[in-house]
Structures are given as C-alpha cells and as structure tokens.
Design an enzyme around this catalytic site. Sequence first.
Site, PDB file in Angstrom:
ATOM      1  N   HIS A 171       0.825  -1.206   0.000  1.00 19.35           N
ATOM      2  CA  HIS A 171       0.000   0.000   0.000  1.00 19.35           C
ATOM      3  C   HIS A 171       0.863   1.263   0.000  1.00 19.35           C
ATOM      4  O   HIS A 171       0.351   2.371   0.103  1.00 19.35           O
ATOM      5  CB  HIS A 171      -0.920  -0.022   1.239  1.00 19.35           C
ATOM      6  CG  HIS A 171      -1.955   1.057   1.263  1.00 19.35           C
ATOM      7  ND1 HIS A 171      -1.967   2.061   2.224  1.00 19.35           N
ATOM      8  CD2 HIS A 171      -3.027   1.296   0.469  1.00 19.35           C
ATOM      9  CE1 HIS A 171      -2.988   2.859   2.018  1.00 19.35           C
ATOM     10  NE2 HIS A 171      -3.659   2.437   0.956  1.00 19.35           N
ATOM     11  N   ASP A 213      -4.810  15.249  -1.031  1.00 15.66           N
ATOM     12  CA  ASP A 213      -3.768  14.313  -0.604  1.00 15.66           C
ATOM     13  C   ASP A 213      -2.430  15.043  -0.483  1.00 15.66           C
ATOM     14  O   ASP A 213      -2.278  16.161  -0.994  1.00 15.66           O
ATOM     15  CB  ASP A 213      -3.661  13.158  -1.608  1.00 15.66           C
ATOM     16  CG  ASP A 213      -3.379  11.824  -0.948  1.00 15.66           C
ATOM     17  OD1 ASP A 213      -2.796  11.821   0.161  1.00 15.66           O
ATOM     18  OD2 ASP A 213      -3.719  10.791  -1.541  1.00 15.66           O
ATOM     19  N   HIS A 463      -7.502  11.827   1.605  1.00 13.66           N
ATOM     20  CA  HIS A 463      -6.718  10.591   1.618  1.00 13.66           C
ATOM     21  C   HIS A 463      -5.376  10.769   2.315  1.00 13.66           C
ATOM     22  O   HIS A 463      -4.522   9.893   2.272  1.00 13.66           O
ATOM     23  CB  HIS A 463      -6.501  10.114   0.171  1.00 13.66           C
ATOM     24  CG  HIS A 463      -5.995   8.715   0.059  1.00 13.66           C
ATOM     25  ND1 HIS A 463      -4.747   8.410  -0.469  1.00 13.66           N
ATOM     26  CD2 HIS A 463      -6.553   7.529   0.403  1.00 13.66           C
ATOM     27  CE1 HIS A 463      -4.573   7.091  -0.444  1.00 13.66           C
ATOM     28  NE2 HIS A 463      -5.640   6.541   0.081  1.00 13.66           N
ATOM     29  N   ASP A 488       2.883  -0.866   4.648  1.00 12.42           N
ATOM     30  CA  ASP A 488       2.878   0.591   4.604  1.00 12.42           C
ATOM     31  C   ASP A 488       4.204   1.145   5.089  1.00 12.42           C
ATOM     32  O   ASP A 488       5.064   0.411   5.583  1.00 12.42           O
ATOM     33  CB  ASP A 488       1.735   1.142   5.464  1.00 12.42           C
ATOM     34  CG  ASP A 488       0.414   1.108   4.744  1.00 12.42           C
ATOM     35  OD1 ASP A 488       0.250   1.847   3.760  1.00 12.42           O
ATOM     36  OD2 ASP A 488      -0.479   0.325   5.149  1.00 12.42           O
TER      37      ASP A 488
END
Length: 521
Positions: A171, A213, A463, A488
């Site tokens: 991710h 973002d 996000h 992550d």
Amino acid sequence: MRKVSPGLEEVVWELTSGNKLDSTEDDPASWISQVPDVWGWSKDKPVPKGADKPGIKALLAKIRAAVAGAGRSVDVSGFGPPNVFGSPSEPFPDGVFHAEIVAGLKVAARAAAVAERRLKVRILTGVPGFDVTASPWAYRDKLKRDIGADAKVIDFTIASMTTRGISSYNHTKFLIVDGVFVLHGGINWMANFYVEDGTYGSRGFGGGAPVTDVDIALRGPAALSAGKFLDRLWKWTCENATLEGEAGYGAWLSTNGDRIEEAAQSLYEGVEAEKPGTLQVLSVGSLGYGIEKKDTKSSYEAPPARAIEAAACYYRLLTARKQNNETNTDRDFMTVNPDANALRALVAAAKKKIVLSQQDINGFAAFPLYHALYDVRFLDVLAAKMTADTPVKVRIVISNPGAPDYSNIPDLRYPVAALLSRVALKTGSMDHAHRVLSAHLQLAPLRVGDEATWPGGYKYRLHTKIVLVDDTAFYVGSRNVYPDTTQDHGFIIEDAAAAKQLCTAFLDKQWLYSKKAAVYD
C-alpha cells in the site's frame, strides 16, 4: 521501536541523520506536494480542469524531474485495483502519472546511453488477492513501447503482489531515485482520482471531485532506508513469484529474461548514503500479514487495554456480523508492523496539540474486510491526552462519510461514538466524556472552500495520512491510523521549521474551511 521490533531495525525501520527536505530556494515549502491545492475555490475562482490544478501541475513536474535525474535506479511502488470494465484506475501507474514517469525515463535513459551504463527500473504494485488482471508483463511492454528506442539501456523488474487474500498487500506509494531522493505519502498513481475530468463511474471522476492528498520529498539516508524497506517486499515477492505462462498465486513477476535471482537482488547494496543536510528522520514501515509472522528478537508485550472487544462489537449500521479484532489483539502482528506503535508514541509525546488529517479514524468494518472498528490503543492515547491534568487539544479532519468512496463510515456518528466510548472509560461517565470532547476536541469532515461540496455536487474526499504534534513533530506516509493490515511506510520528522511549513501550506488551510462543518470545535 527497539522495544517493539529490535530485529527489524535497518529493514522495516531506521533512524537516520544528514537528511534534507527537497525544496527549491524560491519556495522553501516545495518539499510538500499537495493536491489539488485549490483552497478557497468559488464561482469567481473556479477549479482548474484536469492537470491544470496547481498542485497536480507541481507534482507532475517534480515526478518528471526526479526520474529524469536518475543515474542508476528508479524504484516505484503503489497500489492498484483490478483492471476490469468500470474500474476507476489501473493496477500500475496510469494516465498522466505513467506519462511523466515515461518522460523522465526517456531523459535518464539517454544520459545512461551516453555514459555507457545501464539504468535499473523497479515497479511494484499491491493488488487485492482476488485480482488476476495486474499483468507485469503487459505493463513492461507498455513501458518499452512508450519509451521507445531509449528503453534498450533499461533493465525492467515489474511485479504485483498480495500477501494475504484481499486484506494484505503493498500500500506504499514510493518514488525513490538512486537511493538519494524519495517522494512518498498518500498520493496513489491513479489519474482518475486526482486529475481526469468526467462523472462518477467514468475514468474521470477526479477532475470534478479531486481527492485531497499529500506527499513529501526528502534527500539523504532516509531515501536509502525507504529503499531497503522495499527490498524486503521484493524479497517476499521473488520468493513467491509466478513467472509468465505459469499458474500461481501471491505474486506475478516480470524481469529481464524472467530470472528471479536477478529480480531478488537489492538496488541498494553497497550504495553509500549521501548526507546533504542535518535533518533526523525516522523511517518506519509495516509488513502486514504474510511476510514475517513475528520479530523473533522482540520481547514486546502490548499494553493492556480496557474493553478491547468493544472494537469488534456488532456495528449495526455497517454489518450484521462481528468484526475482526486481530490488529488490536495479535501481539506477533504488532512486532512486524511497528509503525502503528510509532504513531501512538508520537501522539503520546504531545504536550499542547495533536492534529490528524486522515481518511478516517474508523476501520473498514463492512464486507469484505470486517476490520476492527478502531485502533483501541491509539484512541486511548487521544483520550488520555484530552483528560490529562493539562489537557491537550485534539483536531481531527476526515473524509466526508458515505458513498461513493474514500470513507469507511456512513456518517459522523461513528468517530464520535468511538471517541466518546474511550474517553468515558477514562472519566467514568458518558456525561463527563461529552464535556471533555466539547472542551478539547475539534472534529470535522473535509472542506476545501466555502461550499459544502465540489461544483458538481460531489463530496470532498480526503486521503492524507498526517499526524502532527505540538507544531514540532509530524508523520507523513501511507499508514492510516485506523486498523489496517497492508504493507505501509512513512517518515517521522521532528523539526519546528518544517512543521510550521506543513501547517501553513496545508493543515491550517484545511481547518480554515473544514471548521465550518465541524461537529466539535
């Protein structure tokens, strides 16, 4: 970190010094890439179309310049949905993101040809486990076709991977060049969500309702730390790889001649870390499920938490089944996913102020993931801070609840209920908990201008994965504060000047407009 994951130092996490924020002399805050950067839009100040949005324009220029400057390697990672009819994006970088990577690679490849050296390009995407459409071979061929004759000096290694079913996969959103430059944060390589014009359900929803973002760019040893983290994901990918024409599951790999041993080689072994500045950076990641079961060197025991099963109770408005509470109870998982503990430690250090800019603080508790409702210990730290003798102010901005996307919850009652329940455990009563939140919490859904929605009526979508404390230290990366099991990574930086730039450029503007919709202020 040394208590939680001592065996993963210099692989999953590392503290480095000698780093520098990647900014220009004329814009000291240009290390921050925010999209779409159209704060305060109005009828008199309309939202620019497509890639003309100022944040998008600046981000694309940064991507092209960084890739074009590559002398040895370009390392890209991302997440993508299945490439099926109606899909809003592709598994690998698409649209203008793909185009800028290609444009940069053409320049870098020509320089490599003149210097009679080869350029290594590695691209890794994470996909849900049911996806069989993410073809690294097709994307390799697309890159070669779009780059043209200059591609002859490039060694491509391209893969897709999932480590556990539909719930654990890469991710991260990295661009690492030569192990000396890194761009990373929440921005996916999906043009639909940020750039293209159109209507919901088309490939252009991001034009009229672009996702908000943030990425940040660094130079120095932190880039090498990020590269070593990706090396670990690539190691698993190569160990579980299915080559072209073979049947398999877990990872799909395309490399020169489809030689796995070549793909498994580190891009960074023997690379000397450049130290262009004085900034300390904590690089910290997570391995999700399926790569390593536990850190065998760790003696960590998770601190006890009251009413821990409350995070797995039936959530009637979302689902009729009980949630999976593994992220709150699986001690071994915590030792190979130390970034969750890092975020708790960062928040626990706050003396005056905590700011969260997040997609959600509630997990995806519905079908098919059934994640826990929240990170019990993270919310407990927030509760402890708001109920301390010297209370800490907490500000939270999240994506607008409900359909069509970018929210795990149907309405704002969910984060309010979660916070109230954890504060009530501290105060002893729900009435007292209400008073604590009224006095010390700011909570709002995202607004980008004075209007409640984008011009076409679509909701604002957030996000970002930002945690800031005391205007001094902050985290930016791909890790959400809600329960998650993906791979992550992010950076924690303690620098008052940098924190001030992040507040001025993004967080203060976000609250200026979002506070109009606040449920607590």
